[in-house]
Motif scaffolding. Structure first.
Motif, PDB file in Angstrom:
ATOM      1  N   GLN A  73      25.694 -16.477  -9.196  1.00  0.00           N
ATOM      2  CA  GLN A  73      24.180 -16.651  -9.425  1.00  0.00           C
ATOM      3  C   GLN A  73      23.430 -15.464 -10.729  1.00  0.00           C
ATOM      4  OE1 GLN A  73      25.454 -15.652  -7.019  1.00  0.00           O
ATOM      5  NE2 GLN A  73      24.267 -13.754  -5.493  1.00  0.00           N
ATOM      6  N   LEU A  74      23.923 -14.667 -11.357  1.00  0.00           N
ATOM      7  CA  LEU A  74      23.891 -13.687 -11.907  1.00  0.00           C
ATOM      8  C   LEU A  74      24.537 -13.987 -13.325  1.00  0.00           C
ATOM      9  CD1 LEU A  74      24.439 -10.008 -10.459  1.00  0.00           C
ATOM     10  CD2 LEU A  74      22.065 -11.246 -10.685  1.00  0.00           C
ATOM     11  N   LEU A  75      25.561 -15.091 -13.598  1.00  0.00           N
ATOM     12  CA  LEU A  75      26.092 -15.219 -14.842  1.00  0.00           C
ATOM     13  C   LEU A  75      25.356 -16.938 -15.111  1.00  0.00           C
ATOM     14  CD1 LEU A  75      28.413 -15.376 -17.075  1.00  0.00           C
ATOM     15  CD2 LEU A  75      29.612 -16.763 -15.335  1.00  0.00           C
ATOM     16  N   GLN A 118      26.166   5.490 -15.403  1.00  0.00           N
ATOM     17  CA  GLN A 118      26.074   3.903 -15.193  1.00  0.00           C
ATOM     18  C   GLN A 118      25.794   4.606 -13.657  1.00  0.00           C
ATOM     19  OE1 GLN A 118      29.209   1.280 -15.090  1.00  0.00           O
ATOM     20  NE2 GLN A 118      30.357   2.915 -16.808  1.00  0.00           N
ATOM     21  N   ARG A 119      24.457   4.053 -13.683  1.00  0.00           N
ATOM     22  CA  ARG A 119      23.755   4.837 -12.067  1.00  0.00           C
ATOM     23  C   ARG A 119      23.564   2.920 -11.274  1.00  0.00           C
ATOM     24  NH1 ARG A 119      20.711   7.974 -15.565  1.00  0.00           N
ATOM     25  NH2 ARG A 119      22.150  10.391 -15.273  1.00  0.00           N
ATOM     26  N   ASP A 120      23.580   3.381 -10.118  1.00  0.00           N
ATOM     27  CA  ASP A 120      23.371   2.322  -9.282  1.00  0.00           C
ATOM     28  C   ASP A 120      21.541   2.569  -9.118  1.00  0.00           C
ATOM     29  OD1 ASP A 120      25.931   1.179  -9.131  1.00  0.00           O
ATOM     30  OD2 ASP A 120      26.262   2.133  -6.727  1.00  0.00           O
ATOM     31  N   ALA A 121      20.564   1.867  -8.725  1.00  0.00           N
ATOM     32  CA  ALA A 121      19.682   1.448  -8.234  1.00  0.00           C
ATOM     33  C   ALA A 121      19.185   0.299  -7.616  1.00  0.00           C
ATOM     34  CB  ALA A 121      18.305   1.092 -10.163  1.00  0.00           C
ATOM     35  N   VAL A 122      18.185   0.255  -6.880  1.00  0.00           N
ATOM     36  CA  VAL A 122      17.589  -0.928  -6.489  1.00  0.00           C
ATOM     37  C   VAL A 122      17.093  -2.033  -6.994  1.00  0.00           C
ATOM     38  CG1 VAL A 122      15.316  -1.474  -5.278  1.00  0.00           C
ATOM     39  CG2 VAL A 122      15.929   0.614  -5.476  1.00  0.00           C
ATOM     40  N   ILE A 123      17.890  -3.512  -6.812  1.00  0.00           N
ATOM     41  CA  ILE A 123      18.262  -4.273  -7.621  1.00  0.00           C
ATOM     42  C   ILE A 123      17.033  -5.339  -7.669  1.00  0.00           C
ATOM     43  CG2 ILE A 123      19.706  -6.350  -8.256  1.00  0.00           C
ATOM     44  CD1 ILE A 123      20.989  -3.645  -8.660  1.00  0.00           C
ATOM     45  N   ARG A 124      16.560  -5.910  -8.785  1.00  0.00           N
ATOM     46  CA  ARG A 124      15.669  -6.903  -8.511  1.00  0.00           C
ATOM     47  C   ARG A 124      16.213  -8.171  -8.457  1.00  0.00           C
ATOM     48  NH1 ARG A 124      12.690  -3.390 -13.760  1.00  0.00           N
ATOM     49  NH2 ARG A 124      11.388  -1.993 -11.952  1.00  0.00           N
ATOM     50  N   PRO A 125      15.150  -9.397  -8.555  1.00  0.00           N
ATOM     51  CA  PRO A 125      15.836 -10.711  -8.813  1.00  0.00           C
ATOM     52  C   PRO A 125      16.144 -10.449  -9.821  1.00  0.00           C
ATOM     53  CG  PRO A 125      13.901 -10.629  -7.244  1.00  0.00           C
ATOM     54  CD  PRO A 125      14.025  -9.009  -7.404  1.00  0.00           C
ATOM     55  N   LEU A 126      16.777 -11.512 -10.221  1.00  0.00           N
ATOM     56  CA  LEU A 126      16.594 -12.415 -11.935  1.00  0.00           C
ATOM     57  C   LEU A 126      16.398 -13.242 -12.316  1.00  0.00           C
ATOM     58  CD1 LEU A 126      18.734 -11.987 -14.366  1.00  0.00           C
ATOM     59  CD2 LEU A 126      20.363 -13.867 -13.544  1.00  0.00           C
ATOM     60  N   PRO A 127      14.711 -13.334 -13.456  1.00  0.00           N
ATOM     61  CA  PRO A 127      14.438 -14.338 -13.943  1.00  0.00           C
ATOM     62  C   PRO A 127      14.998 -15.245 -14.582  1.00  0.00           C
ATOM     63  CG  PRO A 127      13.550 -11.950 -14.728  1.00  0.00           C
ATOM     64  CD  PRO A 127      15.250 -11.702 -14.396  1.00  0.00           C
ATOM     65  N   ILE A 128      15.699 -16.274 -14.077  1.00  0.00           N
ATOM     66  CA  ILE A 128      15.389 -17.326 -14.629  1.00  0.00           C
ATOM     67  C   ILE A 128      15.659 -17.831 -16.170  1.00  0.00           C
ATOM     68  CG2 ILE A 128      17.345 -19.547 -15.063  1.00  0.00           C
ATOM     69  CD1 ILE A 128      17.333 -19.260 -11.856  1.00  0.00           C
ATOM     70  N   ILE A 158      21.765  -3.422 -16.200  1.00  0.00           N
ATOM     71  CA  ILE A 158      21.855  -2.794 -15.831  1.00  0.00           C
ATOM     72  C   ILE A 158      20.082  -2.112 -16.071  1.00  0.00           C
ATOM     73  CG2 ILE A 158      22.477  -0.303 -15.631  1.00  0.00           C
ATOM     74  CD1 ILE A 158      25.928  -1.316 -16.084  1.00  0.00           C
ATOM     75  N   LEU A 159      19.621  -1.752 -17.328  1.00  0.00           N
ATOM     76  CA  LEU A 159      18.870  -1.331 -17.719  1.00  0.00           C
ATOM     77  C   LEU A 159      17.386  -1.568 -16.891  1.00  0.00           C
ATOM     78  CD1 LEU A 159      19.085  -0.155 -21.071  1.00  0.00           C
ATOM     79  CD2 LEU A 159      18.506   1.399 -19.397  1.00  0.00           C
ATOM     80  N   CYS A 160      17.017  -3.499 -16.759  1.00  0.00           N
ATOM     81  CA  CYS A 160      16.883  -4.392 -15.933  1.00  0.00           C
ATOM     82  C   CYS A 160      17.052  -4.154 -14.415  1.00  0.00           C
ATOM     83  CB  CYS A 160      16.606  -5.330 -16.862  1.00  0.00           C
ATOM     84  SG  CYS A 160      16.263  -6.065 -18.016  1.00  0.00           S
ATOM     85  N   ARG A 161      17.756  -3.486 -14.432  1.00  0.00           N
ATOM     86  CA  ARG A 161      17.402  -3.643 -12.461  1.00  0.00           C
ATOM     87  C   ARG A 161      18.919  -4.355 -11.919  1.00  0.00           C
ATOM     88  NH1 ARG A 161      13.971   0.968  -9.966  1.00  0.00           N
ATOM     89  NH2 ARG A 161      12.453   0.018 -11.392  1.00  0.00           N
ATOM     90  N   TRP A 162      19.239  -5.318 -12.966  1.00  0.00           N
ATOM     91  CA  TRP A 162      19.347  -6.845 -12.263  1.00  0.00           C
ATOM     92  C   TRP A 162      20.785  -6.935 -11.539  1.00  0.00           C
ATOM     93  CZ3 TRP A 162      17.926  -9.304 -17.860  1.00  0.00           C
ATOM     94  CH2 TRP A 162      16.288  -9.450 -18.132  1.00  0.00           C
ATOM     95  N   ALA A 163      20.978  -6.145 -11.773  1.00  0.00           N
ATOM     96  CA  ALA A 163      22.774  -6.214 -11.106  1.00  0.00           C
ATOM     97  C   ALA A 163      22.809  -4.199 -11.241  1.00  0.00           C
ATOM     98  CB  ALA A 163      23.730  -6.713 -11.672  1.00  0.00           C
TER      99      ALA A 163
END
Length: 244
Positions: A73-75, A118-128, A158-163
């Motif tokens: 779903q992210l690809l 490389q840091r983990d963060a709160v993930i946001r939904p991907l805007p299609i 990563i910067l947009c926190r989509w994954a």
């Protein structure tokens, strides 16, 4: 190329493949840097980098899928536009000065990526819709320069926190694989040649790709190597600029 130059080329490509595969990348920007530093002609760079990219990205894709990190779903939102754009751009012949400037800009972006933590963060939904636009733009650059686009997609996700970093790497590997195949398909329309040394380079890329993919899945740390790679990419970018 002389025998010594081929040995150096294959060795460096093996190292590059390992480093890039460890973050889910095919390594095209690194291969372009190596070829630039060793004086390979611009006409050979694009197809050679794409072929090596396909091999390493295919290995990384298999590894990440088997490890359970891949998320379809992210690809797909990026792929629906990137593949046709990479194909069309790959069929476009650009002059050498323009090619060198595009590669130099890509190498700078790749170098910056190597210095990013490389840091983990709160993930946001991907805007299609936005993902589709981004995929198309990356596809164009991929086809024109001879990269798979992961060096741009991964930091953006990563910067947009989509994954998470690992999810972004697992998505980037198949993204690179399919874009590289599309770019090669486009190149077939204008024709390209490969040198005999590419077969040795391919073997080196496969070995490096296997090492890097296993390293990533086992959480290997390569921070200092990534910084060293970033410096190499900047040197290669400078060489492209002064010779454009």
């Amino acid at each position: 190329m002389t025998g010594v130059e081929i040995v150096i080329l294959v060795s460096l490509i093996c190292v590059m493949a390992a480093l890039y595969a460890s973050v889910g990348h095919g390594g095209a920007s690194g291969y372009l840097a190596i070829m630039a530093l060793l004086g390979v002609s611009a006409a050979l760079m694009r197809p050679s980098a794409l072929i090596l990219n396909v091999l390493v990205a295919a290995l990384a894709t298999i590894m990440f899928v088997r490890a359970g990190f891949f998320r379809w779903q992210l690809l797909w939102p990026f792929l629906i536009t990137s593949i046709p754009c990479a194909f069309l751009a790959g069929s476009y012949s650009i002059n050498e000065p323009t090619f060198k400037r595009l590669v130099a800009a890509t190498l700078v972006i790749a170098a910056v990526r190597m210095f990013m933590p490389q840091r983990d963060a709160v993930i946001r939904p991907l805007p299609i819709p936005l993902a589709a636009v981004i995929g198309g733009l990356i596809g164009v650059l991929s086809g024109l320069v001879g990269i798979g686009g992961g060096i741009l997609l991964t930091p953006l996700m990563i910067l947009c926190r989509w994954a998470t970093p690992r999810e972004a790497a697992a998505v980037s590997a198949p993204f690179i694989l399919l874009n590289s195949l599309a770019g090669l398909g486009g190149l077939l329309f204008i024709g390209f040649v490969v040198e005999p040394w590419l077969w040795w380079a391919s073997a080196g890329a496969v070995v490096g790709g296997l090492i890097g993919s296993r390293w990533s899945i086992r959480s290997g740390s390569q921070s200092w190597l990534r910084r060293a790679l970033g410096i190499v990419l900047l040197v290669a970018a400078f060489k492209f600029v002064v010779t454009a």
